[in-house]
Write a protein that holds these residues in place. Structure first.
Motif, PDB file in Angstrom:
ATOM      1  N   GLY A 205       0.912  -1.316   0.022  1.00  0.00           N
ATOM      2  CA  GLY A 205       0.053   0.073  -0.048  1.00  0.00           C
ATOM      3  C   GLY A 205       0.852   1.222   0.130  1.00  0.00           C
ATOM      4  N   LYS A 206       0.184   2.283  -0.092  1.00  0.00           N
ATOM      5  CA  LYS A 206       0.867   3.497  -0.081  1.00  0.00           C
ATOM      6  C   LYS A 206       0.376   4.361   1.565  1.00  0.00           C
ATOM      7  N   MET A 207       1.631   5.057   1.792  1.00  0.00           N
ATOM      8  CA  MET A 207       1.273   5.935   2.986  1.00  0.00           C
ATOM      9  C   MET A 207       1.810   7.271   2.822  1.00  0.00           C
ATOM     10  N   ASN A 208       1.139   8.121   3.160  1.00  0.00           N
ATOM     11  CA  ASN A 208       1.616   9.477   2.868  1.00  0.00           C
ATOM     12  C   ASN A 208       2.160  10.101   4.288  1.00  0.00           C
ATOM     13  N   ILE A 209       3.432  10.480   3.997  1.00  0.00           N
ATOM     14  CA  ILE A 209       4.042  10.788   5.289  1.00  0.00           C
ATOM     15  C   ILE A 209       5.130  12.023   5.046  1.00  0.00           C
ATOM     16  N   ASN A 210       5.117  13.070   5.896  1.00  0.00           N
ATOM     17  CA  ASN A 210       5.885  14.206   5.738  1.00  0.00           C
ATOM     18  C   ASN A 210       7.390  13.769   5.939  1.00  0.00           C
ATOM     19  N   LEU A 211       8.277  14.421   5.136  1.00  0.00           N
ATOM     20  CA  LEU A 211       9.753  14.112   5.015  1.00  0.00           C
ATOM     21  C   LEU A 211      10.362  14.416   6.318  1.00  0.00           C
ATOM     22  N   GLY A 212       9.937  15.525   7.170  1.00  0.00           N
ATOM     23  CA  GLY A 212      10.445  15.946   8.207  1.00  0.00           C
ATOM     24  C   GLY A 212       9.903  14.859   9.592  1.00  0.00           C
ATOM     25  N   THR A 213       8.879  14.321   9.437  1.00  0.00           N
ATOM     26  CA  THR A 213       8.439  13.318  10.318  1.00  0.00           C
ATOM     27  C   THR A 213       9.136  12.121  10.129  1.00  0.00           C
ATOM     28  N   LEU A 214       9.641  11.815   8.789  1.00  0.00           N
ATOM     29  CA  LEU A 214      10.299  10.435   8.671  1.00  0.00           C
ATOM     30  C   LEU A 214      11.742  10.600   8.918  1.00  0.00           C
ATOM     31  N   VAL A 215      12.373  11.809   8.746  1.00  0.00           N
ATOM     32  CA  VAL A 215      13.529  12.003   9.322  1.00  0.00           C
ATOM     33  C   VAL A 215      13.594  11.940  11.054  1.00  0.00           C
ATOM     34  N   GLU A 216      12.771  12.616  11.604  1.00  0.00           N
ATOM     35  CA  GLU A 216      12.600  12.425  13.101  1.00  0.00           C
ATOM     36  C   GLU A 216      12.455  10.940  13.619  1.00  0.00           C
ATOM     37  N   MET A 217      11.751  10.197  13.061  1.00  0.00           N
ATOM     38  CA  MET A 217      11.615   8.731  13.230  1.00  0.00           C
ATOM     39  C   MET A 217      12.848   8.119  13.188  1.00  0.00           C
ATOM     40  N   VAL A 218      13.521   8.132  12.103  1.00  0.00           N
ATOM     41  CA  VAL A 218      14.577   7.527  11.712  1.00  0.00           C
ATOM     42  C   VAL A 218      15.873   8.012  12.726  1.00  0.00           C
ATOM     43  N   GLU A 219      16.077   9.202  13.057  1.00  0.00           N
ATOM     44  CA  GLU A 219      16.963   9.870  14.063  1.00  0.00           C
ATOM     45  C   GLU A 219      16.547   9.106  15.412  1.00  0.00           C
ATOM     46  N   SER A 220      15.464   9.239  15.925  1.00  0.00           N
ATOM     47  CA  SER A 220      15.021   8.784  17.285  1.00  0.00           C
ATOM     48  C   SER A 220      15.382   7.353  17.152  1.00  0.00           C
ATOM     49  N   GLN A 221      15.177   6.436  16.268  1.00  0.00           N
ATOM     50  CA  GLN A 221      15.662   5.022  16.420  1.00  0.00           C
ATOM     51  C   GLN A 221      17.258   4.871  16.504  1.00  0.00           C
TER      52      GLN A 221
END
Length: 141
Positions: A18-34
């Protein structure tokens, strides 16, 4: 930004796409937190210690074999032979090895590692006796 997502259902094992719309800033924050969580859980420290060894010429291997066997001890990353300090007799070679090793985790204790892993590992090498070992390893990172 649209990200294509594949998800496997636990009950059936089928994969859904499927497709999921996500803000690039949110994605970067998720990766950084991990990444931060991963770094906090897996603290890596490098230590260095030196040992004076007595090598029985008839029972021990050549220097390359000995260095490779020490490198094979769990946690050891680097072994250097201090050739300037080497001494020879008819029966024995006396050498100084400088060893670096890596410990992972907050609770990793370098002295415990030396007592339970490094020293027994060196003693298991045929023809080698430990004459002296640096009691307090130097922390490099």
């Amino acid at each position: 930004m649209t990200i294509r997502v594949q998800k496997q259902k636990q009950d059936t094992g089928l994969v859904e796409s499927g497709k999921m719309n996500i803000n690039l800033g949110t994605l970067v924050e998720m990766v950084e937190s991990q990444l931060v969580l991963s770094e906090q859980e897996n603290v890596q420290n490098i230590y260095k210690t030196a040992a004076k060894l007595r090598i029985n010429k008839t029972r021990g291997g050549d220097m390359t074999q000995i260095l490779n066997e020490v490198r094979g001890i769990e946690g050891v990353t680097t072994v250097a032979h201090k050739a300037d300090y080497a001494r020879e007799t008819d029966t024995f070679d006396f050498v100084i090895l400088e060893m670096k090793y890596e410990l992972v985790g907050r609770d990793a204790n370098p002295v415990t590692y030396m007592k339970k892993t490094l020293i027994p590992g060196i003693r298991n090498i045929q023809g080698i006796d430990i004459q002296d070992i640096q009691a307090r390893p130097e922390k490099l990172s």
